[in-house]
Design a protein around this motif. Structure first.
Motif, mmCIF file in Angstrom:
data_model
loop_
_atom_site.group_PDB
_atom_site.id
_atom_site.type_symbol
_atom_site.label_atom_id
_atom_site.label_comp_id
_atom_site.label_asym_id
_atom_site.label_seq_id
_atom_site.Cartn_x
_atom_site.Cartn_y
_atom_site.Cartn_z
ATOM 1 N N VAL A 162 -5.937 19.221 17.093
ATOM 2 C CA VAL A 162 -6.237 18.500 16.376
ATOM 3 C C VAL A 162 -5.738 17.572 15.067
ATOM 4 C CG1 VAL A 162 -9.091 19.132 16.503
ATOM 5 C CG2 VAL A 162 -7.320 20.422 15.035
ATOM 6 N N ARG A 163 -5.942 16.906 14.247
ATOM 7 C CA ARG A 163 -5.363 16.966 13.186
ATOM 8 C C ARG A 163 -5.357 17.589 12.414
ATOM 9 N NH1 ARG A 163 -1.478 12.865 12.978
ATOM 10 N NH2 ARG A 163 -2.499 12.807 10.662
ATOM 11 N N ILE A 164 -4.817 18.638 11.764
ATOM 12 C CA ILE A 164 -5.033 19.635 10.488
ATOM 13 C C ILE A 164 -4.032 20.766 9.467
ATOM 14 C CG2 ILE A 164 -7.005 20.721 12.066
ATOM 15 C CD1 ILE A 164 -4.951 22.712 12.515
ATOM 16 N N ASP A 165 -3.992 20.781 8.482
ATOM 17 C CA ASP A 165 -3.158 21.472 7.308
ATOM 18 C C ASP A 165 -3.030 22.604 8.184
ATOM 19 O OD1 ASP A 165 -1.167 22.253 5.813
ATOM 20 O OD2 ASP A 165 -2.539 20.804 4.600
ATOM 21 N N ARG A 166 -2.009 22.981 8.948
ATOM 22 C CA ARG A 166 -1.602 24.242 9.588
ATOM 23 C C ARG A 166 -1.649 25.215 8.863
ATOM 24 N NH1 ARG A 166 2.204 23.508 13.825
ATOM 25 N NH2 ARG A 166 3.255 20.802 14.553
ATOM 26 N N ARG A 167 -0.966 25.056 7.446
ATOM 27 C CA ARG A 167 -0.939 26.873 6.469
ATOM 28 C C ARG A 167 -2.553 26.635 6.047
ATOM 29 N NH1 ARG A 167 -1.567 26.172 1.100
ATOM 30 N NH2 ARG A 167 -1.518 24.043 1.431
ATOM 31 N N LEU A 168 -4.017 24.868 6.091
ATOM 32 C CA LEU A 168 -5.014 25.435 5.570
ATOM 33 C C LEU A 168 -5.616 26.302 6.815
ATOM 34 C CD1 LEU A 168 -5.995 22.877 3.846
ATOM 35 C CD2 LEU A 168 -4.776 25.009 2.585
#
Length: 457
Positions: free
Chosen positions: A342-348
């Protein structure tokens, strides 16, 4: 453009009527003009049909005097109708020269127009050729009809039409303005009702029971805006109350410890212990403030922007490894099931999954297994954390993701946690276009969030 709706509607009514009236007036005038021309032509044809046989039977100049007398008797005193007989032989002529001075002896048969200098309106002519007979040569018989009475009728009709049309447009404008004002009465009543809503009472709504259909949607939308405003105010009040409540304890501790420390002389070790305790309280306050700022940004519609294509299994493994000391303290085992990209914000993502794992570790039974499930559900990717523990009442499940929500009957909470972990999970899900969910069934408590197709790779 600002202005009166009633005036604009009245103007539009007037313009519409003016257009319709103008088109109708032109059509009526053209119809009347054609009808008058037809009447003139019919009268000329009728006079020819009566006189042509009479002229045809006179063959000698001796009897042509009778033709003169007959035509003289048929010519009105006002010369509304005039006759001319044109011939190469003057004995067979009648009427003298043409008023316009033109030679019409060779003019083709049929209708024509002759301008008369002393008249405003022309004369309509019908010319016919009478063949030669015996000693009489070929004749050109012209009957002329003055068009003045017909044109006067057309002019009077036109003036009346213009006057009545103008009066009709004015009346329609006035009536349209009155009708528009009357029709906009519900809008004015709705405006007065909106202005009369008492300030400070967020539960007041507009009465939509007597509104017409055209205004019902507007009033419902306005009531919806009031409802959203009420919700926002309630959230703001709850936020203020929760922040004040959560910050009151560390502030009270800081003030109390500082007052006690200042009451007596302290050695260096005691002051260092005091400062260490105060630092912990300050760090807790800082965490609360940072978390609240993060939640405020998420609730204002902020979206995750630092997206990258990752494996959820790999990122979840990193989070579990980071929390390994916490899990070992309670001898908990973590199992990760499934995977997807998936395309995500790793930190979040790490932050939300860490909160779910810490929440599960806090309430999981010792020596049990925590399961992290990564499931693709249609256009959504669901990330959930399940642990064995005491069941949670369904009354609390729908509120556990709210800020500072404390369901002590369902879960004993420690003062070390300020109750924003699950709220942050919901914020992260919202920033990725997803949602949160919670279930408690078959001895398992499951908390998770989803990512919509916008975030899927």
């Amino acid at each position: 453009m600002r202005g009166s709706i009633a005036k604009r509607l009245a103007l539009m009514f007037a313009m519409a009527v003016l257009l319709i009236t103008a088109v109708s007036a032109v059509l009526l005038r053209c119809s009347l003009q054609q009808s008058l021309e037809t009447q003139m032509h019919n009268e000329l044809v009728l006079r020819h049909s009566v006189l042509d046989p009479l002229l045809s039977k006179y063959e000698s100049p001796a009897v042509w005097v009778g033709v003169h007398q007959k035509l003289d008797s048929l010519t009105p005193t006002d010369e509304r109708v005039r006759y001319w007989v044109l011939s190469d032989d003057s004995n067979y002529s009648y009427g003298g020269a043409m008023p316009d001075g033109q030679d019409r002896s060779r003019q083709p048969d049929g209708f024509s127009i002759m301008e008369v200098p002393e008249q405003h309106c022309p004369m309509v002519l019908l010319t016919k050729t009478i063949p030669a007979m015996g000693s009489r040569p070929e004749l050109r018989f012209i009957v002329a009809l003055d068009s003045t009475p017909f044109m006067a009728t057309l002019s009077t009709f036109t003036e009346t039409l213009v006057l009545t049309s103008a009066l009709g447009v004015v009346l329609v404008a006035l009536l349209g303005y009155w009708i528009a004002r009357f029709g906009l009465g519900p809008v004015q009543r709705l405006s007065r009702q909106a202005n009369s809503l008492p300030p400070g009472d967020s539960k007041q709504r507009l009465d939509t029971s007597a509104l017409p259909h055209e205004l019902l949607e507007l009033a419902v939308s306005f009531n919806g805006a009031l409802a959203r405003q009420e919700t926002a105010w309630c959230q703001l009040e709850g936020f203020n109350a929760n922040v004040a409540h959560e910050l009151r304890t560390p502030l009270t501790n800081l003030i109390g410890q500082t007052q006690v420390a200042l009451a007596h002389e302290r050695d260096l070790n005691e002051l260092q212990d005091l400062l260490q305790s105060n630092l912990e309280e300050l760090e807790r306050m800082g965490n609360i403030v940072n978390d609240m700022l993060f939640l405020a940004g998420a609730e204002s519609g902020q979206r995750a922007t630092e997206l990258s294509d990752v494996s959820l299994y790999e990122e979840a493994s990193k989070t579990v490894e980071y929390l390994e000391p916490v899990l070992l303290d309670k001898q908990l085992t973590v199992v990760i099931e499934g995977d997807m990209r998936v395309r995500i914000d790793r930190r979040l993502f790490h932050r939300s999954l860490a909160n779910l794992l810490q929440n599960a570790a806090r309430y999981a039974a010792p020596d049990s297994t925590i399961t992290v499930s990564l499931v693709s559900n249609g256009l959504q990717a669901e990330v959930s954390v399940s642990n064995a523990g005491e069941p949670i009442d369904s009354v609390h499940l729908e509120h556990l993701f709210e800020r500072f929500y404390r369901a002590d009957a369902a879960r004993a909470r420690s003062d070390a946690h300020h109750g924003l972990g699950l709220s942050i999970v919901r914020a992260v899900a919202s920033m990725h276009g997803g949602r949160v969910f919670a279930r408690s069934e078959a001895g398992l408590n499951t908390f998770g969030f989803s990512l919509t197709s916008e975030s899927l790779g």
